[in-house]
Design a protein around this motif. Structure first.
Motif, PDB file in Angstrom:
ATOM      1  N   GLU A  46       0.797  -1.193  -0.081  1.00  0.00           N
ATOM      2  CA  GLU A  46      -0.084  -0.080   0.032  1.00  0.00           C
ATOM      3  C   GLU A  46       0.871   1.296  -0.026  1.00  0.00           C
ATOM      4  N   ALA A  47       2.037   1.253   0.764  1.00  0.00           N
ATOM      5  CA  ALA A  47       2.853   2.246   0.872  1.00  0.00           C
ATOM      6  C   ALA A  47       3.669   2.790  -0.348  1.00  0.00           C
ATOM      7  N   PHE A  48       4.056   1.816  -1.307  1.00  0.00           N
ATOM      8  CA  PHE A  48       4.371   1.944  -2.652  1.00  0.00           C
ATOM      9  C   PHE A  48       3.248   2.519  -3.701  1.00  0.00           C
ATOM     10  N   LEU A  49       2.181   1.900  -3.542  1.00  0.00           N
ATOM     11  CA  LEU A  49       0.965   2.458  -4.522  1.00  0.00           C
ATOM     12  C   LEU A  49       0.675   3.701  -4.146  1.00  0.00           C
ATOM     13  N   ALA A  50       0.723   4.273  -2.791  1.00  0.00           N
ATOM     14  CA  ALA A  50       0.237   5.527  -2.529  1.00  0.00           C
ATOM     15  C   ALA A  50       0.974   6.628  -3.206  1.00  0.00           C
ATOM     16  N   LYS A  51       2.046   6.300  -3.481  1.00  0.00           N
ATOM     17  CA  LYS A  51       3.180   7.377  -4.078  1.00  0.00           C
ATOM     18  C   LYS A  51       3.079   7.427  -5.523  1.00  0.00           C
ATOM     19  N   ILE A  52       2.207   6.656  -6.278  1.00  0.00           N
ATOM     20  CA  ILE A  52       2.219   6.208  -7.460  1.00  0.00           C
ATOM     21  C   ILE A  52       0.944   6.685  -8.247  1.00  0.00           C
ATOM     22  N   VAL A  53      -0.002   5.718  -7.762  1.00  0.00           N
ATOM     23  CA  VAL A  53      -1.232   5.488  -8.530  1.00  0.00           C
ATOM     24  C   VAL A  53      -2.367   6.682  -7.985  1.00  0.00           C
ATOM     25  N   ASP A  54      -3.304   6.895  -9.080  1.00  0.00           N
ATOM     26  CA  ASP A  54      -4.384   7.674  -8.705  1.00  0.00           C
ATOM     27  C   ASP A  54      -5.896   7.098  -8.755  1.00  0.00           C
ATOM     28  N   THR A  55      -5.801   5.851  -9.335  1.00  0.00           N
ATOM     29  CA  THR A  55      -6.853   5.010  -9.357  1.00  0.00           C
ATOM     30  C   THR A  55      -7.033   3.604  -8.983  1.00  0.00           C
ATOM     31  N   SER A  56      -8.063   3.393  -8.262  1.00  0.00           N
ATOM     32  CA  SER A  56      -7.838   2.000  -7.701  1.00  0.00           C
ATOM     33  C   SER A  56      -8.966   0.868  -8.247  1.00  0.00           C
ATOM     34  N   TRP A  57      -8.585  -0.326  -8.495  1.00  0.00           N
ATOM     35  CA  TRP A  57      -9.546  -1.216  -9.070  1.00  0.00           C
ATOM     36  C   TRP A  57      -9.161  -2.245  -7.871  1.00  0.00           C
ATOM     37  N   LEU A 109     -10.648  -5.889  -5.887  1.00  0.00           N
ATOM     38  CA  LEU A 109     -11.239  -6.917  -5.783  1.00  0.00           C
ATOM     39  C   LEU A 109     -11.885  -7.319  -4.454  1.00  0.00           C
ATOM     40  N   THR A 110     -13.138  -7.803  -4.415  1.00  0.00           N
ATOM     41  CA  THR A 110     -13.629  -8.215  -3.148  1.00  0.00           C
ATOM     42  C   THR A 110     -14.475  -9.359  -3.333  1.00  0.00           C
ATOM     43  N   PRO A 111     -14.627 -10.438  -2.204  1.00  0.00           N
ATOM     44  CA  PRO A 111     -15.456 -11.581  -2.431  1.00  0.00           C
ATOM     45  C   PRO A 111     -16.797 -11.079  -2.025  1.00  0.00           C
ATOM     46  N   ASP A 112     -17.656 -11.723  -2.818  1.00  0.00           N
ATOM     47  CA  ASP A 112     -19.126 -11.541  -2.341  1.00  0.00           C
ATOM     48  C   ASP A 112     -19.703 -12.864  -1.742  1.00  0.00           C
ATOM     49  N   LYS A 113     -20.988 -12.899  -1.319  1.00  0.00           N
ATOM     50  CA  LYS A 113     -21.481 -13.937  -0.673  1.00  0.00           C
ATOM     51  C   LYS A 113     -21.432 -15.337  -1.251  1.00  0.00           C
ATOM     52  N   ALA A 114     -21.487 -15.428  -2.615  1.00  0.00           N
ATOM     53  CA  ALA A 114     -21.598 -16.628  -3.441  1.00  0.00           C
ATOM     54  C   ALA A 114     -20.197 -17.079  -3.612  1.00  0.00           C
ATOM     55  N   GLY A 115     -19.090 -16.324  -2.936  1.00  0.00           N
ATOM     56  CA  GLY A 115     -17.718 -16.845  -3.299  1.00  0.00           C
ATOM     57  C   GLY A 115     -17.053 -16.038  -4.771  1.00  0.00           C
ATOM     58  N   ASP A 116     -18.066 -15.604  -5.279  1.00  0.00           N
ATOM     59  CA  ASP A 116     -17.294 -14.768  -6.737  1.00  0.00           C
ATOM     60  C   ASP A 116     -16.651 -13.659  -6.166  1.00  0.00           C
ATOM     61  N   ALA A 117     -15.815 -12.967  -7.162  1.00  0.00           N
ATOM     62  CA  ALA A 117     -15.100 -11.821  -6.897  1.00  0.00           C
ATOM     63  C   ALA A 117     -15.628 -10.594  -7.852  1.00  0.00           C
ATOM     64  N   GLN A 118     -15.909  -9.478  -7.069  1.00  0.00           N
ATOM     65  CA  GLN A 118     -16.439  -8.288  -7.738  1.00  0.00           C
ATOM     66  C   GLN A 118     -15.247  -7.161  -7.665  1.00  0.00           C
ATOM     67  N   LEU A 119     -15.369  -6.590  -8.858  1.00  0.00           N
ATOM     68  CA  LEU A 119     -14.243  -5.487  -8.925  1.00  0.00           C
ATOM     69  C   LEU A 119     -14.688  -4.084  -8.714  1.00  0.00           C
ATOM     70  N   GLU A 120     -14.352  -3.382  -7.853  1.00  0.00           N
ATOM     71  CA  GLU A 120     -14.997  -2.154  -7.631  1.00  0.00           C
ATOM     72  C   GLU A 120     -13.860  -1.005  -7.955  1.00  0.00           C
ATOM     73  N   ILE A 121     -14.273   0.268  -8.827  1.00  0.00           N
ATOM     74  CA  ILE A 121     -13.464   1.187  -9.197  1.00  0.00           C
ATOM     75  C   ILE A 121     -13.392   2.494  -8.302  1.00  0.00           C
ATOM     76  N   ALA A 122     -12.494   3.100  -7.786  1.00  0.00           N
ATOM     77  CA  ALA A 122     -12.569   4.217  -7.111  1.00  0.00           C
ATOM     78  C   ALA A 122     -11.384   5.022  -7.662  1.00  0.00           C
ATOM     79  N   GLY A 123     -11.449   6.463  -7.493  1.00  0.00           N
ATOM     80  CA  GLY A 123     -10.424   7.512  -7.753  1.00  0.00           C
ATOM     81  C   GLY A 123     -10.656   8.086  -8.900  1.00  0.00           C
TER      82      GLY A 123
END
Length: 486
Positions: free
Chosen positions: A459-470, A472-486
């Motif tokens: 996280e410390a490395f990324l904080a100094k470089i990126v401006d957008t976050s993709w 991945l979080t698990p849902d109740k069914a066990g699948d992965a969901q991609l969320e975008i922020a920034g």
């Protein structure tokens, strides 16, 4: 050329950090200590069974099946989240899952000496906390090679700082050890500079006096050519000539003394070891953003995750000419799977994309190094300059048969940089990198004008470089969901 000479060190119970640049011999030292390699000379004494846990996760660890079904392995399996069917589906596991399995089996085997090579590579934040707790309970002699400064500080009571052909044992974690090294090197440079200044001043003064003496000697020779007056009954001219000759001798003596003092300064300087520090930090020469708006546009969709029916769901995705994107999420949610999918849909020439995967096999590493050795001199020179500025010694790298995993990552990045990339894609960019290299890479990517996609748990490395976050979080069914922020 040997990596180490006259190395004498005794490792106590608890953890000792092994710190040094990529290619300096950290892995070699671990293998010699644990008996994986034989030293060319000297003696290695061990207090009992020794075990080396490699950086690479290509193959399952020895005794993996025995560990899975051993009654006394239950706690370790639960602590490091090792699942019973992992031996059968090793090839489908993420590298983070493989790393947890490696270390769980090693701890279960209870060696007297345990050498871990980059144990936190690929591991997410939650798994890292579990790993630290398990390593703190290890009661034997532990050797730890890691780029993870926090881990070295948390676990280690001393560190061996390697800079071939020497290695120095210093007390404390890596922060304290490096601070002590920096202070000593600063003192050595200061003393060397002071002696050099005094030596230069003495030599300059000796030269000045030599010129004066030569001028006086010339004047004296000119006066000798004149006849002494016949009526010089009291010998005044002779006495004056004697005075000049005496002053000339005195001047010559002073010149000799100053040269002797300058030689002493030079000898004292020779006794001071001043470490050569190579120029670091790279600029991605030739890199630029694509003139078009987007390097990738991908409509929302899903990707399969293994054979168990799980899916990775993602929204509409886009990578612009100057996008700086971090792809994050826990192990096993499909970060590498998504990256592979994205690479097949890029809208730019293949040579304009730098791709550094999470792991590179030993066979591919050898082939990569051989291909670099065969490049034209000017192109190889540009690559080696970049390697140097990422903290590795080009000469040592070119002489090696198998580059270290950290050096392989630098090679891949350097090869792409000389092509002037429009997009840099790195999967776990800080894995296998030594501490100075991480800082150099961080600086280079922060200033890079092209687009980038970085997959990382750092996280410390990324904080100094990126401006957008993709993310991945698990849902109740066990699948992965991609969320975008920034």
């Amino acid at each position: 050329m040997p990596l180490f000479t006259d190395l004498t060190v005794q490792f106590p119970f608890g953890w000792t950090g092994i710190v040094g640049p990529n290619g300096a011999g950290k892995t070699t030292l671990l293998k010699v200590v644990t008996g994986e390699l034989e030293a060319h000379g000297g003696l290695v004494q061990r207090s009992g069974p020794a075990l080396y846990v490699a950086q690479r996760t290509d193959d399952p660890p020895e005794q993996f099946e025995d560990f899975i079904w051993a009654p006394d392995a239950t706690v370790l399996k639960a602590r490091l989240r090792v699942v019973e069917d992992w031996p059968e589906r090793w090839e489908t596991l993420s590298h983070g899952e493989r790393k947890r399995a490696q270390i769980a089996v090693a701890l279960w085997r209870e060696p007297a000496v345990l050498a871990l090579d980059e144990p936190t590579n690929h591991i997410d934040a939650d798994a890292r906390r579990l790993l630290v707790r398990a390593l703190q309970e290890f009661g034997g002699i532990g050797l730890l090679v890691s780029h993870d400064r926090a881990l070295l500080d948390e676990l280690c009571s001393q560190c061996v700082l390697i800079d071939p052909p020497s290695a120095v044992l210093r007390p404390g974690g890596v922060t304290a050890a490096l601070a002590q090294q920096d202070n000593e090197e600063a003192s050595a440079r200061s003393a060397n500079d002071a002696l050099r200044h005094t030596e230069s001043r003495l030599k300059a003064e000796a030269q000045r006096r030599r010129v004066v003496a030569d001028q006086k000697s010339s004047a004296m020779r000119g006066s000798k050519q004149k006849k002494i007056p016949i009526h010089d009954h009291d010998g005044r001219a002779k006495r004056n000539l004697a005075k000049v000759s005496g002053k000339d001798a005195y001047a010559g003596k002073m010149v000799a003394q100053m040269n002797q003092r300058a030689d002493k300064m030079s000898q004292q300087r020779a006794g001071i070891e001043v470490k050569k520090r190579y120029e670091t930090g790279i600029w991605v020469d030739g890199a630029s953003f694509m003139p078009r708006d987007f390097l990738l546009r991908l409509p929302a969709g899903s990707l399969p995750l293994g054979d168990d029916g799980r899916q990775l769901h993602f929204p509409d995705l886009a990578i612009g000419g100057t996008s700086r994107i971090a792809l994050t999420g826990a192990n096993g949610l499909g970060k590498s799977t998504l990256v592979k999918h994205l690479l097949t849909h890029l809208q730019l020439p293949e040579e304009k994309c730098v791709t550094v995967p999470q792991e590179i096999s030993a066979e591919d590493s050898r082939a990569l190094l051989e291909s670099v050795k065969c490049l034209p001199n000017d192109e190889r020179g540009r690559i080696m300059t970049t390697i140097s500025r990422l903290g590795s010694r080009p000469g040592r790298l070119l002489e090696s048969a198998l580059p270290s995993p950290g050096e392989v990552r630098k090679l891949l990045l350097a090869l792409g940089i000389v092509r002037g990339p429009h997009l840099i894609v790195m999967d776990e960019p800080t894995n296998h990198m030594d501490l100075p290299s991480i800082l150099c890479l961080e600086e280079a990517l922060a200033d890079c004008p092209c687009a980038m996609l970085l997959v990382s748990h750092d996280e410390a490395f990324l904080a100094k470089i990126v401006d957008t976050s993709w993310h991945l979080t698990p849902d109740k069914a066990g699948d992965a969901q991609l969320e975008i922020a920034g």
